[in-house]
Design a protein around this motif. Structure first.
Motif, PDB file in Angstrom:
ATOM      1  N   ASP A   1       0.850  -1.191   0.000  1.00  9.25           N
ATOM      2  CA  ASP A   1       0.000   0.000   0.000  1.00  9.25           C
ATOM      3  C   ASP A   1       0.886   1.242   0.000  1.00  9.25           C
ATOM      4  O   ASP A   1       2.115   1.149   0.085  1.00  9.25           O
ATOM      5  CB  ASP A   1      -0.948   0.014   1.211  1.00  9.25           C
ATOM      6  N   ILE A   2       0.256   2.401  -0.086  1.00 10.84           N
ATOM      7  CA  ILE A   2       1.006   3.658  -0.181  1.00 10.84           C
ATOM      8  C   ILE A   2       1.751   3.969   1.104  1.00 10.84           C
ATOM      9  O   ILE A   2       2.801   4.626   1.090  1.00 10.84           O
ATOM     10  CB  ILE A   2       0.055   4.824  -0.561  1.00 10.84           C
ATOM     11  N   GLU A   3       1.234   3.484   2.254  1.00 15.43           N
ATOM     12  CA  GLU A   3       1.915   3.709   3.520  1.00 15.43           C
ATOM     13  C   GLU A   3       3.257   2.992   3.549  1.00 15.43           C
ATOM     14  O   GLU A   3       4.250   3.523   4.046  1.00 15.43           O
ATOM     15  CB  GLU A   3       1.039   3.249   4.693  1.00 15.43           C
ATOM     16  N   GLU A   4       3.282   1.768   3.019  1.00 17.67           N
ATOM     17  CA  GLU A   4       4.554   1.025   2.954  1.00 17.67           C
ATOM     18  C   GLU A   4       5.535   1.737   2.029  1.00 17.67           C
ATOM     19  O   GLU A   4       6.736   1.807   2.313  1.00 17.67           O
ATOM     20  CB  GLU A   4       4.293  -0.405   2.470  1.00 17.67           C
ATOM     21  N   ALA A   5       5.009   2.278   0.919  1.00 24.34           N
ATOM     22  CA  ALA A   5       5.866   3.031  -0.005  1.00 24.34           C
ATOM     23  C   ALA A   5       6.412   4.288   0.672  1.00 24.34           C
ATOM     24  O   ALA A   5       7.583   4.649   0.492  1.00 24.34           O
ATOM     25  CB  ALA A   5       5.074   3.401  -1.257  1.00 24.34           C
ATOM     26  N   LYS A   6       5.575   4.948   1.475  1.00 19.20           N
ATOM     27  CA  LYS A   6       6.012   6.154   2.179  1.00 19.20           C
ATOM     28  C   LYS A   6       7.104   5.825   3.185  1.00 19.20           C
ATOM     29  O   LYS A   6       8.088   6.563   3.315  1.00 19.20           O
ATOM     30  CB  LYS A   6       4.811   6.784   2.878  1.00 19.20           C
ATOM     31  N   GLN A   7       6.939   4.705   3.903  1.00 21.83           N
ATOM     32  CA  GLN A   7       7.948   4.305   4.890  1.00 21.83           C
ATOM     33  C   GLN A   7       9.288   4.019   4.215  1.00 21.83           C
ATOM     34  O   GLN A   7      10.341   4.445   4.700  1.00 21.83           O
ATOM     35  CB  GLN A   7       7.464   3.071   5.652  1.00 21.83           C
ATOM     36  N   LEU A   8       9.243   3.292   3.087  1.00 23.11           N
ATOM     37  CA  LEU A   8      10.488   2.971   2.386  1.00 23.11           C
ATOM     38  C   LEU A   8      11.147   4.239   1.850  1.00 23.11           C
ATOM     39  O   LEU A   8      12.370   4.406   1.948  1.00 23.11           O
ATOM     40  CB  LEU A   8      10.206   1.993   1.243  1.00 23.11           C
ATOM     41  N   ALA A   9      10.345   5.152   1.319  1.00 27.13           N
ATOM     42  CA  ALA A   9      10.903   6.408   0.809  1.00 27.13           C
ATOM     43  C   ALA A   9      11.550   7.211   1.929  1.00 27.13           C
ATOM     44  O   ALA A   9      12.632   7.780   1.746  1.00 27.13           O
ATOM     45  CB  ALA A   9       9.790   7.227   0.144  1.00 27.13           C
ATOM     46  N   ASN A  10      10.907   7.239   3.077  1.00 28.98           N
ATOM     47  CA  ASN A  10      11.473   7.963   4.223  1.00 28.98           C
ATOM     48  C   ASN A  10      12.790   7.345   4.663  1.00 28.98           C
ATOM     49  O   ASN A  10      13.750   8.043   5.007  1.00 28.98           O
ATOM     50  CB  ASN A  10      10.485   7.958   5.391  1.00 28.98           C
ATOM     51  N   LEU A  11      12.854   6.003   4.672  1.00 28.11           N
ATOM     52  CA  LEU A  11      14.089   5.323   5.056  1.00 28.11           C
ATOM     53  C   LEU A  11      15.214   5.623   4.064  1.00 28.11           C
ATOM     54  O   LEU A  11      16.361   5.859   4.449  1.00 28.11           O
ATOM     55  CB  LEU A  11      13.857   3.818   5.158  1.00 28.11           C
ATOM     56  N   ILE A  12      14.870   5.600   2.782  1.00 24.57           N
ATOM     57  CA  ILE A  12      15.886   5.886   1.756  1.00 24.57           C
ATOM     58  C   ILE A  12      16.373   7.328   1.882  1.00 24.57           C
ATOM     59  O   ILE A  12      17.569   7.609   1.819  1.00 24.57           O
ATOM     60  CB  ILE A  12      15.311   5.624   0.349  1.00 24.57           C
ATOM     61  N   GLU A  13      15.445   8.251   2.088  1.00 21.67           N
ATOM     62  CA  GLU A  13      15.839   9.652   2.233  1.00 21.67           C
ATOM     63  C   GLU A  13      16.613   9.896   3.524  1.00 21.67           C
ATOM     64  O   GLU A  13      17.484  10.746   3.586  1.00 21.67           O
ATOM     65  CB  GLU A  13      14.599  10.551   2.189  1.00 21.67           C
ATOM     66  N   SER A  14      16.285   9.130   4.571  1.00 17.74           N
ATOM     67  CA  SER A  14      17.026   9.281   5.822  1.00 17.74           C
ATOM     68  C   SER A  14      18.474   8.874   5.631  1.00 17.74           C
ATOM     69  O   SER A  14      19.371   9.387   6.278  1.00 17.74           O
ATOM     70  CB  SER A  14      16.386   8.426   6.925  1.00 17.74           C
ATOM     71  N   GLY A  15      18.698   7.904   4.725  1.00 15.03           N
ATOM     72  CA  GLY A  15      20.065   7.501   4.450  1.00 15.03           C
ATOM     73  C   GLY A  15      20.739   8.449   3.479  1.00 15.03           C
ATOM     74  O   GLY A  15      21.907   8.775   3.616  1.00 15.03           O
ATOM     75  N   ALA A  16      19.953   8.920   2.477  1.00 13.07           N
ATOM     76  CA  ALA A  16      20.538   9.783   1.455  1.00 13.07           C
ATOM     77  C   ALA A  16      20.718  11.207   1.972  1.00 13.07           C
ATOM     78  O   ALA A  16      21.743  11.831   1.763  1.00 13.07           O
ATOM     79  CB  ALA A  16      19.630   9.795   0.227  1.00 13.07           C
ATOM     80  N   LEU A  17      19.707  11.726   2.634  1.00 14.61           N
ATOM     81  CA  LEU A  17      19.745  13.089   3.168  1.00 14.61           C
ATOM     82  C   LEU A  17      19.427  13.027   4.654  1.00 14.61           C
ATOM     83  O   LEU A  17      18.315  13.350   5.074  1.00 14.61           O
ATOM     84  CB  LEU A  17      18.730  13.974   2.442  1.00 14.61           C
ATOM     85  N   PRO A  18      20.352  12.577   5.473  1.00 15.32           N
ATOM     86  CA  PRO A  18      20.054  12.390   6.895  1.00 15.32           C
ATOM     87  C   PRO A  18      19.677  13.699   7.575  1.00 15.32           C
ATOM     88  O   PRO A  18      20.284  14.733   7.337  1.00 15.32           O
ATOM     89  CB  PRO A  18      21.364  11.839   7.471  1.00 15.32           C
ATOM     90  N   VAL A  19      18.651  13.631   8.403  1.00 15.77           N
ATOM     91  CA  VAL A  19      18.250  14.797   9.191  1.00 15.77           C
ATOM     92  C   VAL A  19      19.301  15.020  10.279  1.00 15.77           C
ATOM     93  O   VAL A  19      19.628  14.100  11.022  1.00 15.77           O
ATOM     94  CB  VAL A  19      16.868  14.566   9.829  1.00 15.77           C
ATOM     95  N   GLU A  20      19.816  16.203  10.331  1.00 12.09           N
ATOM     96  CA  GLU A  20      20.815  16.496  11.353  1.00 12.09           C
ATOM     97  C   GLU A  20      20.136  16.568  12.718  1.00 12.09           C
ATOM     98  O   GLU A  20      19.171  17.302  12.917  1.00 12.09           O
ATOM     99  CB  GLU A  20      21.511  17.831  11.048  1.00 12.09           C
ATOM    100  N   LEU A  21      20.630  15.772  13.650  1.00 14.45           N
ATOM    101  CA  LEU A  21      20.055  15.716  14.982  1.00 14.45           C
ATOM    102  C   LEU A  21      21.003  16.364  15.988  1.00 14.45           C
ATOM    103  O   LEU A  21      22.174  16.010  16.053  1.00 14.45           O
ATOM    104  CB  LEU A  21      19.784  14.268  15.398  1.00 14.45           C
ATOM    105  N   GLU A  22      20.465  17.304  16.738  1.00 17.42           N
ATOM    106  CA  GLU A  22      21.247  17.943  17.794  1.00 17.42           C
ATOM    107  C   GLU A  22      20.742  17.454  19.153  1.00 17.42           C
ATOM    108  O   GLU A  22      19.556  17.525  19.458  1.00 17.42           O
ATOM    109  CB  GLU A  22      21.109  19.462  17.722  1.00 17.42           C
ATOM    110  N   GLN A  23      21.660  16.942  19.947  1.00 14.53           N
ATOM    111  CA  GLN A  23      21.299  16.454  21.281  1.00 14.53           C
ATOM    112  C   GLN A  23      21.119  17.658  22.208  1.00 14.53           C
ATOM    113  O   GLN A  23      22.063  18.360  22.522  1.00 14.53           O
ATOM    114  CB  GLN A  23      22.408  15.538  21.795  1.00 14.53           C
ATOM    115  N   ILE A  24      19.888  17.910  22.645  1.00 15.47           N
ATOM    116  CA  ILE A  24      19.624  19.087  23.472  1.00 15.47           C
ATOM    117  C   ILE A  24      19.395  18.732  24.935  1.00 15.47           C
ATOM    118  O   ILE A  24      19.395  19.603  25.800  1.00 15.47           O
ATOM    119  CB  ILE A  24      18.402  19.874  22.940  1.00 15.47           C
ATOM    120  N   GLU A  25      19.198  17.439  25.230  1.00 17.12           N
ATOM    121  CA  GLU A  25      19.018  17.038  26.622  1.00 17.12           C
ATOM    122  C   GLU A  25      19.426  15.578  26.786  1.00 17.12           C
ATOM    123  O   GLU A  25      19.120  14.732  25.944  1.00 17.12           O
ATOM    124  CB  GLU A  25      17.548  17.196  27.047  1.00 17.12           C
TER     125      GLU A  25
END
Length: 411
Positions: free
Chosen positions: A208-232
């Motif tokens: 379904d489209i939700e599975e496609a969205k999850q896979l796309a998010n995973l691929i983008e997380s690897g390709a364009l990782p969101v920069e995470l700043e540890q604040i606490e």
């Protein structure tokens, strides 16, 4: 009829006694297989076991239209990394619009693990010969879409250098599988249907489209990782949690014993049946918590205790209705049927309103609030079953023994 009811009642008592023994002591089945005691299988939360509490802030633009997708992708990467480190009891939750809250019970080196979680994910496309074709740096974008036949797919685009390498590989491996790995873990294994030479392609095979969205998010997380700043970051010692757990267990045990004695003394045989129902209720709730892998926290324990009160309250309403009908001159069986019939609506209404409140807390709450809501929901559903179905069935069996002395029914 009397013998048949007696036999069924003995079977019920045996089953409850057996389940109680397994819940408390566990059981060995055959060979290496065994069921440990339920208490040993319960996953304890940060406030009970101690550990690490970390909050990350994702560096994204406030007006980014895909902020939710990127946060979700980052959360999946963190979840995968925690599982890879053996931290299956950890919880990962969204906090606000762009923050991620991570709770990891029982860890020994919190700062090192926190640093690991914040590192960019490693995305790789691996050929059937084990060769790395392209990495996340070669992927420009990935998004869910509908492809041929209106089926869900992931539409991806590569940078120029990655497009050349991918075109060569898809020509070579046509008809074979190219694995997509995130942190060395396969997240998709698509088959190459035709060479991809233009730097753009689709990944098919999603349900379904939700599975496609999850896979796309995973691929983008690897390709364009969101920069995470540890604040606490906070470490919570286990001593406080252990003491709190012991106090909660002692308080809960005393409360349940008092309830069992009260029901038995005041309602006689129906009270004994209610006690059996409460034992079954406790086993069901703990088993569901273990099977569903719910992390138990102090608020979660509070949810269980609250639902215990509601389970007992349901039995009290039922028994009082039965007493009213019996005092009005009805036979015990007729009083039982009418009592359950009249009590059902009141019990259903009160439980449904509490369930609605619990689901609201589950949807809008985070961390401990969700833990409270989950155990409360489980407890309410279990109490409805034990109070209405189990109690009625066992009371019918007791009455089938032809015990007609109304004093034994608290009447």
């Amino acid at each position: 009829m009397k013998a048949k009811s007696g036999l069924k009642l003995l079977i019920v008592l045996f089953v409850i006694a057996f389940l109680s023994y397994v819940a408390l002591n566990g059981i060995s089945l055959w060979g290496p297989y065994e069921i440990p005691p339920l208490g040993q299988q319960v996953r304890q939360g940060l406030d009970l076991k101690g550990g690490l509490y970390v909050v990350y802030e994702a560096k994204v633009e406030p007006n980014d239209p895909d902020i939710d997708g990127k946060i979700a992708g980052a959360m999946r990467v963190i979840r995968n990394r925690l599982d890879k480190e053996g931290q299956n009891e950890a919880t990962v939750a969204k906090q606000g619009d762009n923050r991620i809250q991570v709770e990891i019970p029982g860890i020994k080196n919190p700062r090192e693990l926190a640093d690991i979680l914040a590192k960019p994910a490693v995305l790789e496309f691996e050929g059937p010969e084990g060769d790395i074709i392209i990495t996340g740096k070669d992927v420009k974008s990935a998004r869910p879409a509908y492809g041929p036949g209106n089926k869900p797919v992931v539409d991806f685009e590569l940078h120029s250098q990655g497009a050349e390498k991918f075109a060569e590989a898809t020509s070579k491996y046509q008809g074979q599988v190219i694995k997509i790995l995130l942190d060395k873990n396969p997240i998709s294994e698509p088959i190459v249907n035709s060479p991809i030479t233009g730097g753009q392609g689709i990944i098919e095979g999603m349900q379904d489209i939700e599975e496609a969205k999850q896979l796309a998010n995973l691929i983008e997380s690897g390709a364009l990782p969101v920069e995470l700043e540890q604040i606490e970051i906070r470490t919570i010692g286990a001593t406080l949690g252990v003491n709190a757990l012991k106090q909660a267990i002692v308080a809960g045990t005393i409360g349940i014993i008092v309830i069992l004695l009260f029901m038995l003394i005041y309602y006689k045989l129906p009270g004994l049946v209610a006690d059996l129902a409460l034992v079954l209720y406790t086993i069901i709730v703990m088993a569901v918590i273990v099977i569903a892998k719910i992390t138990l926290t102090l608020p979660g324990i509070a949810g269980i205790i609250l639902s215990v009160g509601m389970a007992v309250d349901a039995n009290v309403i039922i028994f009082e209705r039965i007493k009213e009908e019996a005092r009005a001159g009805k036979t015990l069986n007729a009083a039982l049927d009418m009592g359950f019939s009249k009590a059902f609506r009141a019990i259903l209404d009160s439980n449904i309103t509490t369930l609605i409140a619990a689901f609201v807390l589950l949807y809008f709450g985070t961390g401990p609030i969700q833990g409270f809501a989950k155990t409360l929901i489980i407890g309410i559903i279990a109490s409805m079953f034990t109070a209405i179905s189990f109690t009625r069935y066992v009371l019918k069996l007791v009455m089938g023994l032809n015990i007609k002395n109304k004093k034994l029914y608290g009447i």
